[in-house]
Design a protein around this motif. Structure first.
Motif, PDB file in Angstrom:
ATOM      1  N   GLY A 170       0.955  -1.356  -0.140  1.00 12.01           N
ATOM      2  CA  GLY A 170      -0.159  -0.062   0.179  1.00 12.01           C
ATOM      3  C   GLY A 170       0.760   1.293  -0.022  1.00 12.01           C
ATOM      4  N   ASN A 171       1.969   1.370   0.791  1.00  9.92           N
ATOM      5  CA  ASN A 171       2.585   2.538   1.007  1.00  9.92           C
ATOM      6  C   ASN A 171       3.616   2.614  -0.176  1.00  9.92           C
ATOM      7  N   VAL A 172       4.293   1.641  -0.758  1.00 10.40           N
ATOM      8  CA  VAL A 172       5.026   1.881  -2.029  1.00 10.40           C
ATOM      9  C   VAL A 172       4.291   2.378  -3.038  1.00 10.40           C
ATOM     10  N   LEU A 173       3.236   1.418  -3.332  1.00 10.85           N
ATOM     11  CA  LEU A 173       2.529   1.655  -4.654  1.00 10.85           C
ATOM     12  C   LEU A 173       1.900   3.107  -4.560  1.00 10.85           C
ATOM     13  N   SER A 174       1.573   3.395  -3.659  1.00  8.71           N
ATOM     14  CA  SER A 174       0.860   5.025  -3.249  1.00  8.71           C
ATOM     15  C   SER A 174       1.842   6.107  -3.497  1.00  8.71           C
ATOM     16  N   CYS A 226      -4.157  -4.571  -1.154  1.00  9.89           N
ATOM     17  CA  CYS A 226      -2.996  -4.187  -0.263  1.00  9.89           C
ATOM     18  C   CYS A 226      -3.794  -2.782   0.323  1.00  9.89           C
ATOM     19  N   LEU A 227      -4.991  -2.743   0.584  1.00 10.07           N
ATOM     20  CA  LEU A 227      -5.546  -1.334   1.108  1.00 10.07           C
ATOM     21  C   LEU A 227      -4.952  -1.212   2.377  1.00 10.07           C
ATOM     22  N   HIS A 228      -4.249  -0.094   2.446  1.00 10.80           N
ATOM     23  CA  HIS A 228      -3.788   0.747   3.716  1.00 10.80           C
ATOM     24  C   HIS A 228      -3.933   2.037   3.584  1.00 10.80           C
ATOM     25  N   PRO A 229      -4.779   2.837   4.464  1.00 10.50           N
ATOM     26  CA  PRO A 229      -5.216   3.921   4.878  1.00 10.50           C
ATOM     27  C   PRO A 229      -4.007   4.887   4.643  1.00 10.50           C
ATOM     28  N   PRO A 230      -2.901   4.884   5.282  1.00  7.17           N
ATOM     29  CA  PRO A 230      -2.009   5.662   5.236  1.00  7.17           C
ATOM     30  C   PRO A 230      -1.352   5.934   3.630  1.00  7.17           C
ATOM     31  N   GLY A 231      -1.613   4.847   2.726  1.00  9.79           N
ATOM     32  CA  GLY A 231      -1.206   5.025   1.629  1.00  9.79           C
ATOM     33  C   GLY A 231      -1.720   6.254   0.968  1.00  9.79           C
ATOM     34  N   GLY A 232      -2.775   6.726   1.205  1.00 13.08           N
ATOM     35  CA  GLY A 232      -3.468   7.882   0.614  1.00 13.08           C
ATOM     36  C   GLY A 232      -2.606   8.834   0.974  1.00 13.08           C
ATOM     37  N   ALA A 233      -2.290   9.032   2.105  1.00 17.85           N
ATOM     38  CA  ALA A 233      -1.360  10.108   2.807  1.00 17.85           C
ATOM     39  C   ALA A 233      -0.153  10.159   1.981  1.00 17.85           C
ATOM     40  N   VAL A 234       0.536   8.903   1.787  1.00 15.38           N
ATOM     41  CA  VAL A 234       1.857   8.817   1.214  1.00 15.38           C
ATOM     42  C   VAL A 234       1.640   9.318  -0.220  1.00 15.38           C
ATOM     43  N   ALA A 235       0.685   8.935  -0.962  1.00 17.93           N
ATOM     44  CA  ALA A 235       0.517   9.740  -2.294  1.00 17.93           C
ATOM     45  C   ALA A 235       0.282  11.278  -2.254  1.00 17.93           C
ATOM     46  N   LEU A 236      -0.403  11.605  -1.197  1.00 14.61           N
ATOM     47  CA  LEU A 236      -0.389  13.176  -1.311  1.00 14.61           C
ATOM     48  C   LEU A 236       0.901  13.846  -0.755  1.00 14.61           C
ATOM     49  N   THR A 237       1.570  12.964  -0.077  1.00 14.81           N
ATOM     50  CA  THR A 237       3.020  13.466   0.480  1.00 14.81           C
ATOM     51  C   THR A 237       3.830  13.839  -0.818  1.00 14.81           C
ATOM     52  N   ALA A 238       3.841  12.588  -1.667  1.00 12.54           N
ATOM     53  CA  ALA A 238       4.699  12.833  -2.766  1.00 12.54           C
ATOM     54  C   ALA A 238       4.412  13.787  -3.637  1.00 12.54           C
ATOM     55  N   VAL A 239       3.083  14.340  -3.598  1.00 15.39           N
ATOM     56  CA  VAL A 239       2.702  15.495  -4.692  1.00 15.39           C
ATOM     57  C   VAL A 239       3.071  16.885  -3.890  1.00 15.39           C
ATOM     58  N   LEU A 240       2.562  16.869  -2.578  1.00 14.57           N
ATOM     59  CA  LEU A 240       2.822  18.227  -2.114  1.00 14.57           C
ATOM     60  C   LEU A 240       3.804  18.175  -0.928  1.00 14.57           C
ATOM     61  N   GLY A 241       4.660  17.383  -0.893  1.00 14.65           N
ATOM     62  CA  GLY A 241       5.679  17.360   0.266  1.00 14.65           C
ATOM     63  C   GLY A 241       6.734  18.228   0.219  1.00 14.65           C
ATOM     64  N   GLY A 242       6.944  19.134  -0.876  1.00 12.48           N
ATOM     65  CA  GLY A 242       7.873  20.118  -1.126  1.00 12.48           C
ATOM     66  C   GLY A 242       9.187  19.491  -1.816  1.00 12.48           C
ATOM     67  N   PRO A 243      10.411  20.611  -2.028  1.00 14.05           N
ATOM     68  CA  PRO A 243      11.276  20.229  -2.823  1.00 14.05           C
ATOM     69  C   PRO A 243      12.162  19.216  -2.338  1.00 14.05           C
ATOM     70  N   ALA A 244      12.192  18.850  -1.045  1.00 14.68           N
ATOM     71  CA  ALA A 244      13.149  18.003  -0.588  1.00 14.68           C
ATOM     72  C   ALA A 244      12.793  16.367  -1.135  1.00 14.68           C
ATOM     73  N   ILE A 245      11.342  16.421  -1.012  1.00  9.45           N
ATOM     74  CA  ILE A 245      10.756  15.146  -1.400  1.00  9.45           C
ATOM     75  C   ILE A 245      10.908  15.231  -3.240  1.00  9.45           C
ATOM     76  N   HIS A 246      10.607  16.087  -3.788  1.00 10.89           N
ATOM     77  CA  HIS A 246      10.320  16.187  -4.963  1.00 10.89           C
ATOM     78  C   HIS A 246      11.695  15.797  -5.783  1.00 10.89           C
ATOM     79  N   GLU A 247      13.187  16.172  -5.103  1.00  7.73           N
ATOM     80  CA  GLU A 247      14.224  15.886  -5.851  1.00  7.73           C
ATOM     81  C   GLU A 247      14.317  14.413  -5.735  1.00  7.73           C
ATOM     82  N   LEU A 248      13.770  13.688  -4.846  1.00  8.00           N
ATOM     83  CA  LEU A 248      13.981  12.237  -4.843  1.00  8.00           C
ATOM     84  C   LEU A 248      13.334  11.580  -5.994  1.00  8.00           C
TER      85      LEU A 248
END
Length: 372
Positions: free
Chosen positions: A80-84, A118-140
């Motif tokens: 759930g977390n990795v795919l998200s 593999c439904l895992h509710p935090p996966g939705g938050a992981v997907a949002l983090t990848a989009v809105l997490g800021g430059p440090a995450i986007h650089e990865l």
């Protein structure tokens, strides 16, 4: 009652059926999981990198507070977390750090988790983090799915495996497994009357929405509810009311020939084995005379055990009952458990009686049922 009050009460959930010890255990587990994951990530990456993400807090709640949930199992957290994370990174690279990208990422993550089980509710938050997490995450880039998401998820999962099993919880949770004492495909006796697994599947599907409970767990809940109902009906009948009191027994040092002779003389199929103080140390049944502990494997042609003393062939692990115990407590052992005899012990673990399948059937047939 006032309709308005009823509506307001609907916002306040019913109390959780959880003991105080389990409550504290869950809380401590969440704290330890987050602390250890933070420490490991910080020392592996250093403080200059993205080493921890907020959705791990939600994963910790699932893994340590409700480890039996289908949403908290190993494939759920890892898949759930990795795919998200992968979906969130792809949406950011396609649509940028926008609200549309976040919405598409959340939609895609949930749909993918449903499809791959593999439904895992935090996966939705992981997907949002990848989009809105800021430059440090986007650089990865897509490396974000590997580090920190996969690494943090793996560490959290390893800690959940250690903590939950050390605390006596079954994790990963597979539901209650029921052995078949006769090794046949027949349903267990308690499953032949009333509902079956198809009925439970149909009942779950009838809700039209996902319920956070495994079908095997629901089956166990239903069975235990039936047992509680039986205790209400038959609670007035105790083991001491139906047990045999003049129990034929044998000593561990007695000869196998003597034990066989007592079984034949009294026309019974099992003998409790007691020591000099009348305390139970085992039980010997007809089966033990032919396929005992000294036999490496069952034989096609029954052969007498070559041991000469009772203690060499007896079964040492014996399920027992107390005189004051309700007979409803014994039903599952005699039906699904395949038991035929159950010794009854007093508070000092001395043998005072024996309950057999015949005793139980006669009691359930003859005794009047109590109020529901």
């Amino acid at each position: 009652m006032n309709p308005l009050l009823n509506w307001l009460r609907s916002f306040y959930p019913a109390p959780l059926t959880i003991g105080r010890g389990e409550l504290w255990l869950s809380s401590v587990g969440v704290g330890l999981g987050l602390l250890c994951t933070d420490w490991l990530s910080r020392h592996a990456l250093g403080t200059s990198s993205v080493w921890f993400i907020a959705p791990m807090g939600a994963s910790a709640v699932l893994l340590f507070a409700v480890p039996a949930s289908p949403l908290a199992q190993p494939w759920s957290i890892l898949g759930g977390n990795v795919l998200s994370a992968l979906i969130g990174v792809a949406c950011h690279q396609w649509l940028g750090a926008t609200g549309l990208a976040a919405a598409v990422a959340g939609t895609g993550a949930v749909a993918t988790m449903f499809a791959l089980r593999c439904l895992h509710p935090p996966g939705g938050a992981v997907a949002l983090t990848a989009v809105l997490g800021g430059p440090a995450i986007h650089e990865l880039g897509f490396g974000f799915a590997l580090w920190p998401v996969a690494a943090d998820s793996a560490v959290m999962l390893a800690l959940a495996l250690l903590f939950n099993n050390a605390m006596g919880r079954s994790y990963p949770h597979h539901g209650v497994t029921k052995s078949r004492p006769h090794d046949t495909r027949d349903p267990l006796p308690t499953q032949r009357v009333g509902y079956n697994k198809e009925d439970l599947d149909a009942a779950l599907a009838s809700f039209g929405e996902l319920l956070d409970i495994d079908r095997h767990d629901l089956e166990e809940i239903m069975t235990r509810a039936q047992l509680h109902a039986q205790r209400r009906h038959w609670g007035g009948v105790r083991c001491e009311d139906i047990m045999s009191r003049d129990v034929v027994s044998v000593g561990p040092g007695d000869s196998v020939d003597e034990a066989w002779a007592r079984l034949a003389h009294h026309k019974i199929k099992a003998l409790p084995v007691v020591d000099a103080g009348n305390q139970l140390v085992g039980i010997v049944s007809l089966h033990d005379f032919f396929i005992g502990q000294s036999a490496p494997a069952p034989s096609r042609v029954p052969r007498m055990n070559t041991a000469r003393r009772v203690e060499d062939i007896m079964t040492r692990k014996v399920r027992t009952a107390r005189p004051e115990q309700a007979i409803a407590d014994l039903v599952r052992g005699f039906s699904d458990g395949g038991l035929h005899h159950m010794p009854v012990l007093d508070a000092q673990d001395r043998l005072v009686g024996m309950v057999t399948q015949s005793d139980l059937v006669a009691a359930l047939f003859m005794a009047p049922a109590g109020p529901a």
